[in-house]
Motif scaffolding. Structure first.
Motif, PDB file in Angstrom:
ATOM      1  N   ASP A 212       0.853  -1.185   0.000  1.00 17.69           N
ATOM      2  CA  ASP A 212       0.000   0.000   0.000  1.00 17.69           C
ATOM      3  C   ASP A 212       0.899   1.248   0.000  1.00 17.69           C
ATOM      4  O   ASP A 212       2.104   1.151   0.243  1.00 17.69           O
ATOM      5  N   LYS A 214       0.589   4.756   1.928  1.00 21.85           N
ATOM      6  CA  LYS A 214      -0.318   5.398   2.889  1.00 21.85           C
ATOM      7  C   LYS A 214      -0.317   6.918   2.829  1.00 21.85           C
ATOM      8  O   LYS A 214      -1.300   7.550   3.215  1.00 21.85           O
ATOM      9  N   GLY A 226      -6.149   6.454   3.825  1.00 21.49           N
ATOM     10  CA  GLY A 226      -6.563   5.048   3.802  1.00 21.49           C
ATOM     11  C   GLY A 226      -5.752   4.230   2.812  1.00 21.49           C
ATOM     12  O   GLY A 226      -5.840   3.002   2.786  1.00 21.49           O
ATOM     13  N   TYR A 269      -5.144 -10.464   7.466  1.00 19.22           N
ATOM     14  CA  TYR A 269      -4.276  -9.487   6.797  1.00 19.22           C
ATOM     15  C   TYR A 269      -3.123  -9.198   7.736  1.00 19.22           C
ATOM     16  O   TYR A 269      -3.344  -8.664   8.831  1.00 19.22           O
ATOM     17  N   GLU A 283       0.713  -4.886  12.421  1.00 19.00           N
ATOM     18  CA  GLU A 283      -0.691  -5.011  12.841  1.00 19.00           C
ATOM     19  C   GLU A 283      -1.333  -6.160  12.078  1.00 19.00           C
ATOM     20  O   GLU A 283      -0.825  -6.606  11.050  1.00 19.00           O
ATOM     21  N   ASN A 285      -5.210  -7.181  10.402  1.00 15.35           N
ATOM     22  CA  ASN A 285      -6.587  -6.826  10.121  1.00 15.35           C
ATOM     23  C   ASN A 285      -7.371  -8.110   9.910  1.00 15.35           C
ATOM     24  O   ASN A 285      -6.806  -9.135   9.500  1.00 15.35           O
ATOM     25  N   ARG A 287      -9.797  -8.548   7.760  1.00 15.49           N
ATOM     26  CA  ARG A 287     -10.559  -8.409   6.501  1.00 15.49           C
ATOM     27  C   ARG A 287      -9.574  -8.077   5.398  1.00 15.49           C
ATOM     28  O   ARG A 287      -8.405  -7.828   5.645  1.00 15.49           O
ATOM     29  N   GLY A 289      -7.508  -5.989   2.812  1.00 13.88           N
ATOM     30  CA  GLY A 289      -6.958  -4.637   2.811  1.00 13.88           C
ATOM     31  C   GLY A 289      -7.568  -3.822   1.680  1.00 13.88           C
ATOM     32  O   GLY A 289      -7.973  -4.354   0.656  1.00 13.88           O
ATOM     33  N   ASP A 290      -7.619  -2.536   1.896  1.00 12.82           N
ATOM     34  CA  ASP A 290      -8.124  -1.633   0.877  1.00 12.82           C
ATOM     35  C   ASP A 290      -7.110  -0.494   0.768  1.00 12.82           C
ATOM     36  O   ASP A 290      -6.924   0.213   1.753  1.00 12.82           O
ATOM     37  N   PRO A 291      -6.354  -0.354  -0.308  1.00 14.76           N
ATOM     38  CA  PRO A 291      -6.598  -0.813  -1.677  1.00 14.76           C
ATOM     39  C   PRO A 291      -5.846  -2.069  -2.136  1.00 14.76           C
ATOM     40  O   PRO A 291      -5.864  -2.358  -3.339  1.00 14.76           O
ATOM     41  N   GLU A 292      -5.225  -2.839  -1.240  1.00 16.73           N
ATOM     42  CA  GLU A 292      -4.454  -4.004  -1.709  1.00 16.73           C
ATOM     43  C   GLU A 292      -5.338  -5.011  -2.461  1.00 16.73           C
ATOM     44  O   GLU A 292      -4.907  -5.624  -3.452  1.00 16.73           O
TER      45      GLU A 292
HETATM   46  N1  GLY Z   1      -4.508  -0.758   3.269  1.00 21.30           N
HETATM   47  C1  GLY Z   1      -4.535  -0.832   4.668  1.00 21.30           C
HETATM   48  C2  GLY Z   1      -5.761  -1.395   5.232  1.00 21.30           C
HETATM   49  O1  GLY Z   1      -6.627  -1.899   4.548  1.00 21.30           O
HETATM   50  O2  GLY Z   1      -5.900  -1.368   6.452  1.00 21.30           O
END
Ligand code: GLY
Ligand code: AMP
Length: 416
Positions: A212, A214, A226, A269, A283, A285, A287, A289-292
């Motif tokens: 990503d 950032k 984001g 993630y 970290e 996540n 769910r 990733g956005d935008p991955e």
């Molecule tokens: N691209 C980082 C996230 O989705 O948290």
């Protein structure tokens, strides 16, 4: 033929809908609430992504075969728990398992108990104890993380004592964040990257690595966002390092969550960093990733319905198949983002783009495509390598016109 409900409204959900639309098994996709781009592939229904009772009632009424959840807020609202109780297959983690993202302290404790490599940390609920700890250490920068879903605003890298003090006051004393804890951890250095996997209990199916961007502006300058773009694959992580991270981080965490009675049943993630001492977790996540996701999922060759349904119902899968193509995705964002911005500017030329345009924040009014968010479009191109994909995406993006959009011109620069 199958009916699927996708929950969410961003570029990530457009990528999920796009993947499902290519499955021969799927004949109807609903998306709640969706957006103008998603509407070309799915029937958008006006239900908020956290309105669990309304989502469940809709799924029952439509007799859907599978639900796929995009946003963490839906998971944290317990949508998976409710659908499971009603016997509807759903892809995503339970509320309990979502703590891997929603609670920094839970994630750090889990990693400590199961020996997953991450920065050393301590957590505090009391401001006086927290600032005393920061002063006693006296090393800067120091990393302060609010313990809870904070929409990307919960992490501050404090450069000195005054900044640490102000941040801790905000997080632990003031009204800005609500009542909670702060995790204070060592500052690590190195390139960051994203390692996502589909996880069903102890079965882990890795996705291609991605990265990503950032910061808002070229050269990784400006405020955190984001995410302004992404690409895959990553030339700076070797196959051995990838395998190491899969075994010692993702597989270990999947097994740990099973051992602790909170099995994962969706996407894990890993936000990872390649430090001089090795790969470390920044970290997790719970769910995509956005935008991955927008650069990774279009490479999926395995049938998306089979994949999501198997994870939702606990069926084992064959190893996933991925196209071996380089992919670069550039976000077009509203001028002013991530600060304040206006909405409603007209966008033209999207259909002329040779590649894939996924919508992040758009709406249609009287046949006109309008901006409706901070991040608006994600423009994606493939190539035999990163330079080719990058050159294509920046050539094609010239065809999209809007007075109120900007984008970074250096997405994938880490790979060149
Ligand atoms: N691209 C980082 C996230 O989705 O948290
Ligand atoms: P997070 O929400 O935990 O991903 O943190 C947001 C960003 O803060 C990360 O993407 C990193 O750039 C940075 N960050 C978080 N933790 C650390 C750390 N221990 N050392 C250095 N940078 C960090």
């Amino acid at each position: 033929m199958k009916k699927v409900l996708v929950i969410g409204s961003g570029g990530r959900e457009h990528a999920i809908v796009y993947a499902l639309s290519r499955s021969a098994q799927v004949d109807h996709i609903f998306c709640a609430p969706g957006n103008a781009g998603i509407a070309s592939l799915a029937e958008c229904v006006a239900i908020a992504d956290t309105d669990v009772p309304a989502l469940l009632a809709f799924a029952q009424q439509q007799q859907i075969d599978l639900c796929v959840v995009g946003p963490e807020a839906s998971l944290a609202a317990g949508v998976v728990d409710s659908f499971r109780a009603a016997g509807i297959p759903i892809f995503g983690h339970t509320k309990a398992a979502t703590q891997i993202e929603s609670s920094k302290e839970f994630a750090k404790q889990l990693m400590a108990r199961h020996d997953v490599p991450t920065a050393a940390y301590r957590s505090f609920a009391d401001y006086n104890e927290a600032i005393a700890y920061v002063r006693s250490r006296g090393t800067y920068p120091t990393v302060l993380k609010y313990d809870g879903l904070a929409a990307g605003k919960g992490v501050v890298i404090a450069q000195n004592e005054a900044e640490a003090d102000n941040t801790l006051r905000d997080m632990l004393v003031g009204e800005a964040f609500g009542k909670g804890k702060v995790v204070i951890e060592d500052f690590l250095q190195g390139p960051e990257f994203s390692f996502m996997a589909f996880v069903d209990h102890s079965r882990v199916y890795p996705m291609p690595l991605s990265q990503d961007h950032k910061r808002a502006y070229d050269g990784d300058l400006g405020p955190n966002t984001g995410g302004m773009g992404a690409y895959t694959p990553l030339p700076f992580i070797s196959a051995d390092e990838e395998q190491w991270a899969l075994t010692h981080i993702l597989q270990k965490v999947a097994d740990a969550m099973v051992a602790e009675g909170k099995p994962l049943t969706g996407v894990l993630y890993g936000g990872l960093m390649k430090t001089p001492e090795g790969i470390r977790v920044i970290e997790f996540n719970a769910r995509f990733g956005d935008p991955e996701t927008e650069v990774v999922l279009p490479l999926l060759e395995t049938d998306a319905y089979t994949l999501f349904h198997a994870i939702a119902t606990g069926e084992p899968l064959q190893p996933l198949q991925w196209k071996k193509q380089a992919t670069v995705g550039v976000v077009m964002a509203s001028k002013g983002y991530p600060g304040s911005y206006t909405k409603g500017a007209e966008i033209t030329g999207v259909n002329d783009f040779d590649g894939l345009v996924l919508h992040m924040g758009t709406t249609l009014r009287d046949g006109h495509l309008l901006t409706k968010g901070g991040r608006v479009l994600m423009c994606i191109a493939h190539g035999k390598d990163i330079p080719e994909a990058q050159q294509r995406v920046y050539a094609e993006i010239q065809k999209i016109h809007c007075d109120n959009l900007f984008y970074r011109t250096d997405i994938a620069h880490w790979a060149l």
